[in-house]
Design a protein around this motif. Structure first.
Motif, PDB file in Angstrom:
ATOM      1  N   LEU A  98       0.832  -1.192   0.000  1.00  0.00           N
ATOM      2  CA  LEU A  98       0.000   0.000   0.000  1.00  0.00           C
ATOM      3  C   LEU A  98       0.874   1.251   0.000  1.00  0.00           C
ATOM      4  CD1 LEU A  98      -2.829  -0.767   2.609  1.00  0.00           C
ATOM      5  CD2 LEU A  98      -2.741  -1.345   0.179  1.00  0.00           C
ATOM      6  N   THR A  99       0.395   2.275  -0.664  1.00  0.00           N
ATOM      7  CA  THR A  99       1.086   3.563  -0.602  1.00  0.00           C
ATOM      8  C   THR A  99       0.785   4.210   0.752  1.00  0.00           C
ATOM      9  OG1 THR A  99      -0.794   4.805  -1.489  1.00  0.00           O
ATOM     10  CG2 THR A  99       0.767   3.858  -3.078  1.00  0.00           C
ATOM     11  N   GLN A 100       1.514   5.280   1.042  1.00  0.00           N
ATOM     12  CA  GLN A 100       1.276   6.032   2.285  1.00  0.00           C
ATOM     13  C   GLN A 100      -0.148   6.547   2.316  1.00  0.00           C
ATOM     14  OE1 GLN A 100       3.665   5.971   4.423  1.00  0.00           O
ATOM     15  NE2 GLN A 100       3.584   7.709   5.843  1.00  0.00           N
ATOM     16  N   GLU A 101      -0.670   7.000   1.166  1.00  0.00           N
ATOM     17  CA  GLU A 101      -2.044   7.504   1.092  1.00  0.00           C
ATOM     18  C   GLU A 101      -3.044   6.407   1.415  1.00  0.00           C
ATOM     19  OE1 GLU A 101      -1.671  10.812  -2.500  1.00  0.00           O
ATOM     20  OE2 GLU A 101      -2.049   8.715  -2.983  1.00  0.00           O
ATOM     21  N   GLN A 102      -2.833   5.242   0.832  1.00  0.00           N
ATOM     22  CA  GLN A 102      -3.737   4.129   1.077  1.00  0.00           C
ATOM     23  C   GLN A 102      -3.702   3.696   2.539  1.00  0.00           C
ATOM     24  OE1 GLN A 102      -1.969   1.626  -2.026  1.00  0.00           O
ATOM     25  NE2 GLN A 102      -3.972   1.490  -3.016  1.00  0.00           N
ATOM     26  N   ALA A 103      -2.497   3.589   3.092  1.00  0.00           N
ATOM     27  CA  ALA A 103      -2.363   3.160   4.481  1.00  0.00           C
ATOM     28  C   ALA A 103      -3.036   4.156   5.427  1.00  0.00           C
ATOM     29  CB  ALA A 103      -0.885   2.996   4.834  1.00  0.00           C
ATOM     30  N   LYS A 104      -2.886   5.434   5.153  1.00  0.00           N
ATOM     31  CA  LYS A 104      -3.522   6.441   5.995  1.00  0.00           C
ATOM     32  C   LYS A 104      -5.041   6.306   5.939  1.00  0.00           C
ATOM     33  CE  LYS A 104      -3.771  11.432   6.804  1.00  0.00           C
ATOM     34  NZ  LYS A 104      -3.277  12.771   6.412  1.00  0.00           N
TER      35      LYS A 104
ATOM     36  N   VAL B 244      -4.648  16.676  -6.949  1.00  0.00           N
ATOM     37  CA  VAL B 244      -3.470  16.703  -7.818  1.00  0.00           C
ATOM     38  C   VAL B 244      -3.020  15.256  -8.021  1.00  0.00           C
ATOM     39  CG1 VAL B 244      -1.110  17.504  -8.126  1.00  0.00           C
ATOM     40  CG2 VAL B 244      -2.778  18.961  -6.947  1.00  0.00           C
ATOM     41  N   VAL B 245      -3.169  14.768  -9.228  1.00  0.00           N
ATOM     42  CA  VAL B 245      -2.874  13.360  -9.507  1.00  0.00           C
ATOM     43  C   VAL B 245      -1.406  13.194  -9.876  1.00  0.00           C
ATOM     44  CG1 VAL B 245      -3.511  11.347 -10.880  1.00  0.00           C
ATOM     45  CG2 VAL B 245      -5.247  13.057 -10.311  1.00  0.00           C
TER      46      VAL B 245
ATOM     47  N   ALA C 229     -10.830   9.176  -4.610  1.00  0.00           N
ATOM     48  CA  ALA C 229      -9.812   8.382  -5.297  1.00  0.00           C
ATOM     49  C   ALA C 229      -9.597   8.883  -6.717  1.00  0.00           C
ATOM     50  CB  ALA C 229     -10.230   6.922  -5.327  1.00  0.00           C
ATOM     51  N   SER C 230      -8.383   8.750  -7.181  1.00  0.00           N
ATOM     52  CA  SER C 230      -8.072   9.058  -8.578  1.00  0.00           C
ATOM     53  C   SER C 230      -8.239   7.789  -9.412  1.00  0.00           C
ATOM     54  CB  SER C 230      -6.633   9.572  -8.696  1.00  0.00           C
ATOM     55  OG  SER C 230      -6.439  10.702  -7.891  1.00  0.00           O
ATOM     56  N   ALA C 231      -8.362   7.976 -10.729  1.00  0.00           N
ATOM     57  CA  ALA C 231      -8.458   6.822 -11.618  1.00  0.00           C
ATOM     58  C   ALA C 231      -7.189   5.978 -11.496  1.00  0.00           C
ATOM     59  CB  ALA C 231      -8.648   7.286 -13.061  1.00  0.00           C
ATOM     60  N   GLY C 232      -7.371   4.670 -11.274  1.00  0.00           N
ATOM     61  CA  GLY C 232      -6.222   3.771 -11.191  1.00  0.00           C
ATOM     62  C   GLY C 232      -5.391   3.934  -9.939  1.00  0.00           C
ATOM     63  N   SER C 233      -6.030   4.384  -8.839  1.00  0.00           N
ATOM     64  CA  SER C 233      -5.271   4.646  -7.607  1.00  0.00           C
ATOM     65  C   SER C 233      -5.383   3.532  -6.576  1.00  0.00           C
ATOM     66  CB  SER C 233      -5.736   5.965  -6.985  1.00  0.00           C
ATOM     67  OG  SER C 233      -7.110   5.907  -6.644  1.00  0.00           O
TER      68      SER C 233
ATOM     69  N   THR D 233      -2.222   9.196  -6.086  1.00  0.00           N
ATOM     70  CA  THR D 233      -1.202   8.468  -6.846  1.00  0.00           C
ATOM     71  C   THR D 233      -1.886   7.442  -7.736  1.00  0.00           C
ATOM     72  OG1 THR D 233       0.413   8.725  -5.069  1.00  0.00           O
ATOM     73  CG2 THR D 233       0.842   7.012  -6.707  1.00  0.00           C
ATOM     74  N   THR D 234      -1.651   7.522  -9.033  1.00  0.00           N
ATOM     75  CA  THR D 234      -2.228   6.549  -9.953  1.00  0.00           C
ATOM     76  C   THR D 234      -1.163   5.566 -10.405  1.00  0.00           C
ATOM     77  OG1 THR D 234      -3.392   6.233 -12.060  1.00  0.00           O
ATOM     78  CG2 THR D 234      -1.846   8.069 -11.941  1.00  0.00           C
ATOM     79  N   PHE D 235      -1.572   4.325 -10.554  1.00  0.00           N
ATOM     80  CA  PHE D 235      -0.671   3.271 -11.019  1.00  0.00           C
ATOM     81  C   PHE D 235      -0.890   2.986 -12.503  1.00  0.00           C
ATOM     82  CE2 PHE D 235      -1.851   2.442  -6.585  1.00  0.00           C
ATOM     83  CZ  PHE D 235      -0.618   2.590  -5.983  1.00  0.00           C
ATOM     84  N   ARG D 236      -1.701   3.831 -13.154  1.00  0.00           N
ATOM     85  CA  ARG D 236      -2.093   3.543 -14.535  1.00  0.00           C
ATOM     86  C   ARG D 236      -1.519   4.537 -15.531  1.00  0.00           C
ATOM     87  NH1 ARG D 236      -8.182   3.811 -14.998  1.00  0.00           N
ATOM     88  NH2 ARG D 236      -8.037   1.874 -13.794  1.00  0.00           N
ATOM     89  N   CYS D 237      -1.963   5.764 -15.481  1.00  0.00           N
ATOM     90  CA  CYS D 237      -1.645   6.738 -16.518  1.00  0.00           C
ATOM     91  C   CYS D 237      -0.283   7.396 -16.292  1.00  0.00           C
ATOM     92  CB  CYS D 237      -2.710   7.827 -16.558  1.00  0.00           C
ATOM     93  SG  CYS D 237      -4.404   7.219 -16.724  1.00  0.00           S
TER      94      CYS D 237
END
Length: 922
Positions: free
Chosen positions: A216-222, A700-701, A235-239, A674-678
């Motif tokens: 998990l990213t810091q954002e996800q864990a928080k 801000v993505v 959530a952002s697209a692909g986050s 944070t997106t893992f896609r675009c």
């Protein structure tokens, strides 16, 4: 301590002489006063003096004051300035004595005052520790409880500096208690939660790194750790929002914050609910957590359960209401039945579908956003059913009405008399009726007789045209925009045309050579959406009519009134069939389930409710969720992306998410940015594009993916017959760049299903996996490359001219009025399906306003079908057309592609070669 300074006042010599005052002298020393009058002396505490007054004369004043016991003292002959100082000194002395007495009293009662504070502080610290231990977070409810229990009435105690200094000399325990009492409890909770977050990020580090396939990213864990009563995760697209929900369920179970049976996950369809449940089991069961006992349901299944348990009778959903495709088929069957039984309904349906399918723009904007190009006249405009291109949307409506009624007309033919002179070109009336030798002019005039401010000289032109007809005795019919809005224009033509010998023959089956009218399914879909929103917002017919009268939907009231009548008739029949079948529909189910909870007939056993795809929530779903968590110690975790709210047709209301706190109370808003896609370039373009609408939540993505050069490209073809060729060429380019043994997934995303026709007939299937899907259906999917085949400005282009129908505002009290708001979000969804690149295909002279915006805002270049650079310089005058190279009688020049609407030209500048397009971002 220094000795008190004596202050003495008295009557002056001249004061005594002129006022006849006795010889008197008043002395103040500390808290005491001494008053000598002639040979008599009076002494006492200053507090004995009250109600001091000063009666000013020309030079001297008379002092009056009351003494304890009611005796009134009067002293005269004191100079005016001295009199006022005396009064102030007495008042100051009195206030000082009283203040000192108050401080002394506060200090005497200090111990009794501090006891409640000490008790409360100790209990709060203990409660905070227990809360963090049992629930892992100091919640909003926790803070509110402590605030309610906080001792009151201590403001006086702390307002005296002497008492504050006294506290500083007390024990550390007392000082800490008072510090806590003075602190903002929201701030206290925030600080404690930040410490808890840091602690858990460390203590649960291994869990966060292994609970999902990727750490998990810091954002996800928080977002996982935060367990406040109301949490909105944007959530952002692909986050990785699904990963966050799975991890949150596991984290809560691992720490014992919630029993699995008291956790509910709600999804919008069975596939999503099944995926959530399956993911939770797959990821959490190997960790020894009771994942199989966590409840994951659709709103559909959950609502039926609630009603069944509350009433003892589980309702039946109408078979045609369970599936979005079947409900539309059923509504179309209702329409067919009503058309067969009711000639008025049939006529209303046909006239709306064929003539009024699109709303009219704001006054003065009727010529903006043209949807067609006339190659013969070299003119942009709006294509009619009869296949001519007219200049304005108002003229388009009139032309379509005439065509529907079988009226033969000619658009903008030369007037029968030569009118060209030094000031005027040849007059071309809007419509000519050859069978009657009559003309029709449609004026851009509102109900006040005003023309748009930008229409300079328009009224003078109206007068000149009327004079031409009067001079040559030709019949002129006239309509205005106000007449269109009210429907009077149609009534007028229905009356006047037969007088001229023209027979009206309304025929919905008449072959259409031009722009096809709105299809029955498309109109039915809009009405189905309208009915859904009406039920979701629990709006009665009288409330809808009141909203119509208030002008919520815009100026075209005749259209909106007709639509409302159609919707009412269809809704009545829909309800009658539900009643006959002893069934309810989905919206009824949501409302009934909510009623059961709000009325106390069903008590929720769930303490943690997590809702996926929250941007798609309707008002009815939102009320159901709010009822679920409307009790102490309930937690809501709502996850969604308002930028991807694209299901308004199915009842989704963006305001549920963007105005979250008005429905659910004060909340913590977190973001997955944070997106893992675009790639970042695509994130920047798509984010800026969707955030042009101020109603969208800001974020801000940031991308975790490698940089891609030119993530968005635009191909402009000369004709729509070349779109498939452009798609095929782009697919071939992608295939050429694929490494041996690898394959790239390409998504061809159509605004409509008909765009499937642009799939290439042949491509390298060993290197390319190609799939067509509509943009609506693509949500949640991704591909290496995305191609949008028809990004054009037309009724069924992108943005669609029929999808964002303003009439829906009647049923959406909090609707978003930003132009193309839903289409803008849909375009964002299309852009963010790509892991690498997006290719947009448009048609010359029909460039979508989205294309224009991307060129203008992000300087994205345009290429021709052969790969060469096309004009990407926007016209500096109109800002909508592109500067293209043309040849005139004096040679080459640059002209606006929107000619003749925009006649801006400029010289070809050699050397810098501004006649060709600068290659940007290459």
């Amino acid at each position: 301590m220094a000795a008190e300074i004596n202050k003495t006042w008295g009557a002056s010599s001249f004061g005594k002489l002129f006022t006849g005052a006795p010889d008197w002298q008043l002395t103040l020393q500390g808290e005491q006063f001494t008053l000598k009058v002639n040979q008599s002396t009076l002494a006492g505490n200053v507090l004995e003096l009250s109600d001091v007054t000063v009666k000013r004369g020309i030079i001297w004043s008379a002092i009056g004051m009351s003494r304890s016991g009611g005796r009134r003292i009067s002293l005269d002959g004191i100079p005016n300035s001295n009199a006022e100082r005396l009064r102030q000194e007495i008042q100051t002395a009195v206030e000082r004595i009283r203040y000192q007495a108050r401080v002394a009293e506060l200090l005497r009662t200090f111990k009794s005052s501090i006891t409640p504070v000490m008790t409360w502080a100790a209990q709060m610290i203990q409660a905070a520790k227990a809360q963090l231990q049992s629930k892992g977070w100091l919640t909003r409810e926790f803070v509110e409880r402590q605030q309610r229990d906080k001792p009151t009435g201590l403001s006086d105690l702390l307002s005296a500096p002497e008492v504050v200094r006294h506290i500083e000399g007390e024990s550390e325990q007392v000082q800490k208690a008072f510090k806590l009492w003075k602190q903002d409890l929201q701030e206290f909770a925030h600080d404690a939660n930040e410490r808890q977050l840091a602690k858990q990020l460390s203590a649960s580090k291994q869990f966060f790194e292994t609970v999902e396939k990727s750490p998990l990213t810091q954002e996800q864990a928080k977002a996982v750790v935060c367990l406040d009563n109301r949490v909105l995760l944007v959530a952002s697209a692909g986050s990785g929002k699904t990963s966050t929900m799975v991890a949150k369920a596991g984290y809560a179970l691992k720490n014992g914050y919630f029993e699995p049976e008291r956790m509910l996950l709600l999804a919008f369809n069975s596939d999503a609910a099944e995926e959530l449940g399956q993911r939770i089991k797959e990821r959490l069961t190997p960790l020894g957590l009771p994942a199989e006992r966590v409840v994951a349901k659709t709103f559909h299944a959950f609502g039926l359960d609630v009603i069944g348990q509350a009433t003892g009778k589980r309702p039946s959903l109408a078979p045609w209401a369970e599936d979005s495709g079947k409900d539309l088929e059923h509504l179309l069957a209702i329409v067919d039945d009503l058309k067969d039984r009711d000639v008025v309904f049939r006529a209303s349906w046909d006239i709306f579908r064929i003539v009024l399918g699109q709303d009219l723009p704001k006054f003065g904007k009727e010529e903006e956003s043209p949807d067609s190009w006339d190659g013969n006249s070299k003119q942009e405009g709006f294509r009619t059913l009869n296949n001519e291109v007219v200049k304005s949307r108002g003229e388009q409506v009139l032309a379509n009405w005439l065509f529907y009624n079988g009226v033969k007309y000619v658009y903008e033919s030369d007037y029968k008399v030569d009118t060209a002179d030094a000031q005027h070109r040849q007059y071309k009336p809007d419509f000519y009726f050859p069978d009657a030798g009559a003309y029709l002019e449609h004026w851009a005039v509102n109900e006040k007789g005003e023309t748009p401010p930008s229409f300079v000289g328009y009224k003078e032109g109206m007068t000149w045209k009327r004079e031409i007809h009067a001079k040559h005795k030709t019949k002129l019919l006239e309509t205005t925009m106000a007449d269109l809005w009210s429907g009077k224009a149609f009534q007028y033509l229905e009356t006047e045309l037969p007088k001229l010998g023209i027979t009206l023959d309304p025929n919905p089956e008449r072959p259409v050579p031009g722009r096809a009218p709105i299809e029955n399914p498309r109109l039915a879909r809009t009405i189905r959406s309208f009915i859904t929103h009406c039920k979701s917002n629990r709006l009665s017919q009288s409330e809808l009519r009141a909203r119509l009268d208030s002008g919520v939907a815009g100026n075209f009231k005749f259209r909106h009134t007709l639509f409302l009548r159609l919707a009412e008739r269809i809704s009545e029949e829909w309800e009658a069939r539900l009643k006959q079948a002893n069934c309810i529909d989905f919206d009824d189910m949501l409302n009934l389930a909510t009623d059961c909870i709000e009325q106390g007939r069903w008590t929720s056993p769930y303490d943690l409710v997590m809702v996926d795809e929250f941007q798609d929530a309707s008002q009815a779903r939102a009320r159901l969720v709010a009822a679920l968590v409307n009790a102490p110690n309930k937690h809501l975790f709502a996850v969604g992306d308002d930028w991807q709210s694209i299901n308004r047709f199915a009842g989704a209301d963006l305001g549920v998410m963007t105005d979250f706190e008005s429905k659910f109370g004060r909340a913590v808003t977190l973001k997955l940015e944070t997106t893992f896609r675009c790639p970042q370039g695509l994130c920047d373009i798509s984010s800026a594009f969707v955030q042009k609408n101020p109603a969208q939540l800001r974020k801000v993505v940031r991308s975790s993916q490698p940089k891609v050069d030119d993530p968005v490209s635009i191909v402009r073809v000369d004709d729509e017959t070349q779109i498939r060729t452009a798609v095929a060429k782009r697919v071939a380019q992608i295939a050429e760049a694929v490494s041996p043994g690898r394959k790239q997934k390409v998504l061809l995303l159509g605004r409509y299903r008909k765009d499937r026709s642009y799939l290439p007939l042949d491509y390298d299937q060993t290197r390319i996996e190609l799939e067509f899907i509509t943009v609506h259906s693509s949500k949640g999917l991704e591909g290496d490359h995305v191609i949008l085949p028809r990004v054009t400005s037309e009724t069924l282009g992108f943005p669609s001219g029929v999808a964002d129908d303003p009439v829906l505002r009647l049923a959406m009290p909090g609707g978003d009025g930003y132009e193309f708001s839903e289409e803008r979000r849909l375009f964002y969804v299309a852009l963010t399906r790509a892991r690498k690149t997006v290719t947009l295909v448009t048609v010359a002279h029909r460039e979508s306003p989205f294309i224009t915006e991307l060129v203008k805002e992000h300087r994205i270049g345009l290429r021709k079908l052969d790969g060469s650079v096309g004009s990407e310089e926007l016209c500096p005058q109109c800002g909508k057309g592109f500067m293209v190279q043309r040849r005139g009688k004096y040679g080459l020049f640059m002209g606006c592609s929107a000619f003749p609407k925009c006649k801006h030209t400029q010289k070809v500048q050699h050397g810098s070669d501004k006649s060709s397009v600068r290659q940007r971002n290459r």
